[in-house]
Design a protein around this motif. Sequence first.
Motif, mmCIF file in Angstrom:
data_model
loop_
_atom_site.group_PDB
_atom_site.id
_atom_site.type_symbol
_atom_site.label_atom_id
_atom_site.label_comp_id
_atom_site.label_asym_id
_atom_site.label_seq_id
_atom_site.Cartn_x
_atom_site.Cartn_y
_atom_site.Cartn_z
ATOM 1 N N SER A 160 30.775 46.816 39.142
ATOM 2 C CA SER A 160 31.137 48.123 39.682
ATOM 3 C C SER A 160 32.461 48.606 39.099
ATOM 4 N N ARG A 161 32.439 49.768 38.468
ATOM 5 C CA ARG A 161 33.683 50.357 37.980
ATOM 6 C C ARG A 161 34.626 50.650 39.146
ATOM 7 N N ALA A 162 34.070 51.135 40.253
ATOM 8 C CA ALA A 162 34.908 51.460 41.406
ATOM 9 C C ALA A 162 35.592 50.214 41.949
ATOM 10 N N LEU A 163 34.852 49.107 42.039
ATOM 11 C CA LEU A 163 35.434 47.872 42.550
ATOM 12 C C LEU A 163 36.505 47.351 41.595
ATOM 13 N N ALA A 164 36.237 47.431 40.287
ATOM 14 C CA ALA A 164 37.244 47.002 39.316
ATOM 15 C C ALA A 164 38.528 47.800 39.454
ATOM 16 N N ALA A 165 38.400 49.076 39.849
ATOM 17 C CA ALA A 165 39.565 49.954 39.939
ATOM 18 C C ALA A 165 40.384 49.735 41.201
ATOM 19 N N VAL A 166 39.715 49.405 42.328
ATOM 20 C CA VAL A 166 40.434 49.392 43.608
ATOM 21 C C VAL A 166 40.622 47.994 44.190
ATOM 22 N N ALA A 167 39.959 46.977 43.652
ATOM 23 C CA ALA A 167 40.069 45.639 44.221
ATOM 24 C C ALA A 167 41.509 45.133 44.126
ATOM 25 N N ARG A 168 41.967 44.511 45.195
ATOM 26 C CA ARG A 168 43.330 43.977 45.233
ATOM 27 C C ARG A 168 43.410 42.602 44.586
ATOM 28 N N GLY A 169 42.280 41.930 44.465
ATOM 29 C CA GLY A 169 42.257 40.599 43.883
ATOM 30 C C GLY A 169 40.920 39.945 44.128
ATOM 31 N N LEU A 210 40.105 34.900 31.893
ATOM 32 C CA LEU A 210 38.685 34.616 32.061
ATOM 33 C C LEU A 210 38.431 33.303 32.787
ATOM 34 N N ASP A 211 39.316 32.349 32.692
ATOM 35 C CA ASP A 211 39.149 31.100 33.432
ATOM 36 C C ASP A 211 39.271 31.349 34.937
ATOM 37 N N VAL A 212 40.251 32.164 35.311
ATOM 38 C CA VAL A 212 40.420 32.510 36.736
ATOM 39 C C VAL A 212 39.239 33.336 37.217
ATOM 40 N N ALA A 213 38.818 34.305 36.402
ATOM 41 C CA ALA A 213 37.677 35.145 36.772
ATOM 42 C C ALA A 213 36.409 34.307 36.923
ATOM 43 N N THR A 214 36.222 33.343 36.042
ATOM 44 C CA THR A 214 35.050 32.473 36.116
ATOM 45 C C THR A 214 35.040 31.676 37.408
#
Length: 391
Positions: A160-169, A210-214
């Motif tokens: 989600s582009r919206a989630l990527a934009a507003v997510a705090r973490g 990317l390690d943290v994201a994974t």
Amino acid sequence: MTTIIRLPDAGGELRAYHPRPAPLALSPGAGFRSRTVFSAAHVVADPFADVTPGSPAVLDWDATLAFRRHLWSHGLGVAEAMDTAQRGMGLDWAGAAELIRRSAAEARAVGGRIVCGVGSDQLISTEAGYPYGIDQIRAAYEEQLAVVEEAGAQAVVMASRALAAVARGPEDYLEIYGQLLRQAREPVVLHWLGPMFDPALEGYWGSTDLDVATRTFLDVIEAHPDKVDGIKVSLLDAQREIDLRRALPDGVRCYTGDDFHYPELIAGDDQGFSHALLGIFDPLGPLAAQAVRVLDTGDVIGFRELLDPTVELSRHLFQAPTRFYKTGVVFLAWLAGHQSHFAMVGGQQSARSLPHLARAYELADGLGLFPDPELARRRMTDLLAVHGVAQ
């Protein structure tokens, strides 16, 4: 028949190319035993629609659904309303919802397998960004999930582009995806689409590391393994996909979305393999299907001999800016006779240069992908003539 065609190269020079006289022999067939394989399918624009950039897409439904029947006839599944169908690049949610309903009905009619994209693209950004909260993003996802489930299709939960934009973490990703997975009637496919496909998705899963994201991605899956059929990984990083594949809980599949390394990832190794959900299997559909049937017999070498030569074409179509690969995909569908025109939703037929398209023609023709090489040559010649290239 003219035996040569003059094609422009990247340096602006014309060179002679001898088209292939006959196509590769590729026959329809049933599904596969060793791998689950989906082609992410493009949409066919209505060339007579009176539209302007930014207006809602108008599709040629007959041609769009006929192309899906073509894929099903070769045993491939269809991944519907994904980024290959220009989600977020010309096809809005209203158009995608109609596409999902029509394609799912067509799948039932012919016995084809289908998965459909679920996102939040009914939430539109403004000059100030995305003016939404987490609850609104979750509700948007839920609305789309309901449409897919009511259509009788399996869901692919898209980024989600919206989630990527507003997510705090990472915590916001865990919350949104956790709530959505708990509500899903059947196991879904989770899609990690990298920023090379959509720059707005930079830092997805709460980190640019990317390690943290994974780790966050795996946390989502491990919390709900019974609701995750598999993951689709589109990062164009073969080793990262292999490492992620090996870290998945038992029963959760990996569907490669790597249009640069798909032969080796599908072939696999002594520790596993990837299934496939690929945009490049739109133009490669019949050839890809034949390769997987060879793999079904246990002949890995034969599989690689068929599929490895296609990588040069795929890397060409998906070269940076990668998100414009759809232009090459639709262009090849036109040359192959699957549609009567080279017009795209949102005018995206202009997103690639003439030399780029000429090289795509040459590579596809060399592989024998065009059922009627003479038709492809004539259409390529017509396009060249529009650009002032006489033969």
